[in-house]
Each structure stands twice: as C-alpha cells, then as structure tokens.
Design a protein around this motif. Structure first.
Motif, mmCIF file in Angstrom:
data_model
loop_
_atom_site.group_PDB
_atom_site.id
_atom_site.type_symbol
_atom_site.label_atom_id
_atom_site.label_comp_id
_atom_site.label_asym_id
_atom_site.label_seq_id
_atom_site.Cartn_x
_atom_site.Cartn_y
_atom_site.Cartn_z
ATOM 1 N N LEU A 106 -35.337 7.398 18.552
ATOM 2 C CA LEU A 106 -34.571 5.984 17.983
ATOM 3 C C LEU A 106 -35.235 5.758 16.188
ATOM 4 O O LEU A 106 -36.549 5.512 16.074
ATOM 5 N N TRP A 107 -34.395 5.250 15.910
ATOM 6 C CA TRP A 107 -34.699 4.528 14.572
ATOM 7 C C TRP A 107 -34.420 3.066 14.059
ATOM 8 O O TRP A 107 -33.607 3.054 14.504
ATOM 9 N N LEU A 108 -35.312 2.141 14.508
ATOM 10 C CA LEU A 108 -34.850 0.888 13.888
ATOM 11 C C LEU A 108 -35.708 -0.109 12.751
ATOM 12 O O LEU A 108 -36.950 0.086 12.669
ATOM 13 N N THR A 109 -34.529 -0.709 12.334
ATOM 14 C CA THR A 109 -35.376 -0.938 11.006
ATOM 15 C C THR A 109 -34.736 -2.696 11.264
ATOM 16 O O THR A 109 -33.719 -3.066 11.028
ATOM 17 N N SER A 110 -36.167 -3.295 11.075
ATOM 18 C CA SER A 110 -35.831 -4.881 11.438
ATOM 19 C C SER A 110 -35.543 -5.373 11.966
ATOM 20 O O SER A 110 -35.015 -6.112 12.357
ATOM 21 N N PRO A 111 -35.599 -4.507 13.481
ATOM 22 C CA PRO A 111 -34.720 -4.544 14.310
ATOM 23 C C PRO A 111 -35.349 -6.644 14.835
ATOM 24 O O PRO A 111 -35.601 -6.967 15.258
ATOM 25 N N TRP A 112 -33.524 -6.765 15.596
ATOM 26 C CA TRP A 112 -33.692 -8.124 16.563
ATOM 27 C C TRP A 112 -33.237 -8.082 17.606
ATOM 28 O O TRP A 112 -32.770 -7.045 18.092
ATOM 29 N N VAL A 113 -34.416 -8.389 18.194
ATOM 30 C CA VAL A 113 -35.294 -7.484 19.567
ATOM 31 C C VAL A 113 -35.246 -8.862 20.962
ATOM 32 O O VAL A 113 -35.702 -8.838 21.748
ATOM 33 N N ASP A 114 -35.788 -10.139 20.021
ATOM 34 C CA ASP A 114 -35.820 -10.884 21.080
ATOM 35 C C ASP A 114 -34.771 -12.314 20.167
ATOM 36 O O ASP A 114 -35.513 -13.402 19.277
ATOM 37 N N LEU A 115 -33.467 -12.506 21.085
ATOM 38 C CA LEU A 115 -32.751 -13.947 20.755
ATOM 39 C C LEU A 115 -33.504 -15.016 21.501
ATOM 40 O O LEU A 115 -32.133 -15.991 20.476
ATOM 41 N N ASP A 116 -34.494 -14.986 21.873
ATOM 42 C CA ASP A 116 -35.007 -16.555 21.606
ATOM 43 C C ASP A 116 -35.983 -17.233 20.397
ATOM 44 O O ASP A 116 -36.006 -18.184 20.828
ATOM 45 N N MET A 117 -35.595 -16.378 20.028
ATOM 46 C CA MET A 117 -36.924 -16.170 18.660
ATOM 47 C C MET A 117 -37.984 -16.748 19.083
ATOM 48 O O MET A 117 -38.620 -17.954 18.200
ATOM 49 N N SER A 118 -38.692 -15.705 20.023
ATOM 50 C CA SER A 118 -40.061 -16.445 19.896
ATOM 51 C C SER A 118 -41.559 -16.065 19.432
ATOM 52 O O SER A 118 -42.794 -16.809 19.594
ATOM 53 N N ALA A 157 -30.897 -15.716 26.768
ATOM 54 C CA ALA A 157 -30.979 -15.068 25.895
ATOM 55 C C ALA A 157 -31.835 -14.142 26.516
ATOM 56 O O ALA A 157 -32.330 -12.928 25.313
ATOM 57 N N SER A 158 -32.619 -14.575 27.246
ATOM 58 C CA SER A 158 -34.482 -13.503 27.296
ATOM 59 C C SER A 158 -33.066 -12.358 27.857
ATOM 60 O O SER A 158 -34.034 -11.519 28.952
ATOM 61 N N ALA A 159 -32.385 -12.235 29.081
ATOM 62 C CA ALA A 159 -31.563 -10.538 29.337
ATOM 63 C C ALA A 159 -31.951 -9.707 29.073
ATOM 64 O O ALA A 159 -31.667 -9.561 27.941
ATOM 65 N N PRO A 160 -32.007 -8.367 29.704
ATOM 66 C CA PRO A 160 -32.899 -7.375 29.507
ATOM 67 C C PRO A 160 -32.068 -6.847 28.075
ATOM 68 O O PRO A 160 -32.115 -6.263 26.722
ATOM 69 N N LEU A 161 -30.935 -6.258 28.203
ATOM 70 C CA LEU A 161 -30.230 -5.586 27.069
ATOM 71 C C LEU A 161 -29.508 -6.673 26.180
ATOM 72 O O LEU A 161 -28.527 -6.156 25.085
ATOM 73 N N ILE A 162 -29.791 -7.760 26.100
ATOM 74 C CA ILE A 162 -29.681 -8.766 25.394
ATOM 75 C C ILE A 162 -30.683 -9.125 24.181
ATOM 76 O O ILE A 162 -30.688 -8.632 23.360
ATOM 77 N N SER A 163 -31.626 -9.409 24.606
ATOM 78 C CA SER A 163 -32.798 -9.555 23.906
ATOM 79 C C SER A 163 -33.731 -7.880 24.936
ATOM 80 O O SER A 163 -34.490 -8.194 25.692
ATOM 81 N N PRO A 164 -33.659 -7.286 24.372
ATOM 82 C CA PRO A 164 -34.300 -5.821 24.871
ATOM 83 C C PRO A 164 -35.567 -6.130 24.425
ATOM 84 O O PRO A 164 -36.692 -5.109 24.706
ATOM 85 N N LEU A 165 -36.975 -6.990 23.868
ATOM 86 C CA LEU A 165 -37.643 -7.180 23.833
ATOM 87 C C LEU A 165 -38.296 -6.908 25.481
ATOM 88 O O LEU A 165 -39.535 -6.244 25.627
#
Length: 295
Positions: A166-178, A210-218
């Motif tokens: 996997l190559w991830l650049t500037s990844p957005w993985v937390d849609l709760d913005m915590s 927003a915290s669902a694992p496939l929406i916020s994979p963090l």
C-alpha cells in the motif's frame, strides 16, 4: 529574497480559491491537473475496468506485469483521472510499473459505498486480467488514501488475495476529524480545514456513522494487511491521521514506513514538476513499490 518552491505553490493555490459551488470545485481541481503535461513518452489508454472508467499509463521502461492501482484525492466529491494523470504517470515511471487510475463514483450523487465498490471492481479487474496480486501496489492520495486502505481491509475480509503493498499519501482516514493537527496545523495548511472536511464527510457517508471502519479506516482492524508506505507533509491538518495510522499499523505488527516531509502541504506530489520535494517523494515511493512487487 527569492521565494521557495513551496511558497510558489502556495501562491498558486491562493490565486485560485475554492468555490462553494460543487461543479466549480470539480473544475478547479481538474484545472490544477491540466496545468501540468504528461511526459511525451507516456502511453495513455482509457479502459473499462470491471464497469469503472479507468486509464492505463505506461512509460517505455514499465514492467507490464507490475501495476500501481491509483485512487485519486478530492474528498470523495471531486478529483478525477484528469486531475491526477500527470502525477500518476510519473509515479508509474518511478515504480517501473504500469498504472491504472480509477475514475470511481463521487458523492454526493453516489455516497458510500459506491467508491469502495468501484475500487474493489478495479482490483478484481486486475486479477481477472492475469495480474498477480503481489505485483499490485494499491495506492491513493487524501480521500483516495483512505479508500485504498478500506479496499485492502475489504479484500482481506472477503478472503481475496492482497496486493503486494500500500502507498498512501496525505491519507484521510478519520472522518470524525479527531486528530489534534486538525487545529494545530490549520494556520499553515492552505487546502484542508475542519469545516470543509465536515462538509465532505457528510456528503460521503450518506447518513452512516463517520466512525464506521470502512468509512474511517483508522478505526479498522489492520491485522494482516500488506506492507505500507505513508507519506505526509508536516504542514497538513491531516498530519495526525498519518501519524495515528502508522502507530495503529505498527501495533498490528504490520511493516509500515512513515515519511513526514518538512514544510510540505497536502498532496504536494501533484506539484512535482515545480517542486523538488514532490519529485523526491515520488522517487521514494517508486523504490518502495519496486522492492515489494518484485516477486
């Protein structure tokens, strides 16, 4: 004193402020991409990838059996094959691979899980085309980085063969913005801020948590995923998304490489033609991909 290269990029962004109109936002991001030409020696071929609009690129030295599957950024509501074509082609050159960029469906017209379904279809297309899973680098930028991670999790849970890396650049993985950097880096990030991301997350998740694992994979179980390269700039509100993802990946016993690039802004790879750090980051990613897709 002459302006630094990153200051020139910042000025470019300041001269083209983001509109509140969705169609204009999409045109703006595509416009950034079309500012930069694709190298003359790169072959560009549109393709239907399992029902998803997609595009092959290949430089003359690309190994046709090694593939970078790329998912563009744009907060799940904008971005396209066109906006990232120049950068994707150069990433493929650095990796010695062909690239397959997916034009996955966008919110709000197509909320979750449309983009994830399209990413999975694109990956299956590669497998059905005879590409070995270990020869695939699954990659993405920003929202595309979160989508790439969610795709890998979904592949694992479905019992499908996983990509080589996997190559991830500037990844957005937390849609709760915590993450704390959402506020601590707000003054230096010229692109991404909390209110904007809340708007994007609302459009993408379509009423889901927003915290669902496939929406916020963090928040997902990361066990048994492939080796991962995370690249992030120090001047990003999403810095903590990358830092926390690397920590969770390490805790799950994954091989994870985290690169924090000083003073770099969100998705700086897009500006590689005028930014040395963009070229260096692509070269580093290419070396990572080569090393993990050789077998």
């Amino acid at each position: 004193m002459a302006r630094s290269e990153i200051d020139v990029v910042r000025a470019l962004l300041a001269d083209s402020p983001r509109s509140s109109d969705l169609a204009q936002r999409r045109e703006r991001l595509d416009g950034f991409g079309t500012r930069y030409p694709v190298a003359a020696d790169v072959e560009v071929v549109p393709v239907d990838a399992g029902g998803v609009a997609a595009e092959w690129t290949a430089s003359p030295t690309a190994d046709p059996s090694r593939i970078v599957l790329f998912l563009h950024g744009g907060g799940y509501v904008s971005g396209s094959i066109a906006s990232h074509r120049h950068m994707v082609a150069e990433a493929g050159r650095a990796a010695g691979a062909r690239t397959l960029a997916l034009g996955y469906r966008l919110a709000p017209e197509h909320p979750f899980p449309a983009a994830l379904d399209d990413a999975l279809a694109g990956y299956r297309f590669l497998l059905d085309s005879g590409i070995g899973p270990g020869r695939i680098a699954l990659s993405g930028e920003s929202a595309g980085g979160g989508l790439a991670l969610a795709t890998a999790i979904s592949l694992r849970d479905a019992g499908l063969p996983l990509p080589g890396c996997l190559w991830l650049t500037s990844p957005w993985v937390d849609l709760d913005m915590s993450g704390g950097s959402m506020d601590s880096k707000a003054a230096v990030d010229p692109l991404i801020h909390r209110d904007y991301l809340i708007e994007l997350a609302t459009a993408y998740r379509g009423g889901r948590n927003a915290s669902a694992p496939l929406i916020s994979p963090l928040h997902a179980d990361l066990a048994s995923l492939p080796p991962m390269l995370i690249q992030v700039g120090s001047a990003e509100t999403l810095l903590d998304d990358a830092l926390r993802l690397a920590s969770r990946a390490a805790s799950a016993d994954l091989a994870v490489t985290l690169q924090v690039w000083p003073c770099m802004i969100h998705a700086w790879h897009l500006f590689y033609q005028q930014l040395a750090e963009g070229r260096q980051a692509l070269a580093s990613a290419g070396a990572f991909i080569r090393a993990r897709t050789e077998t």
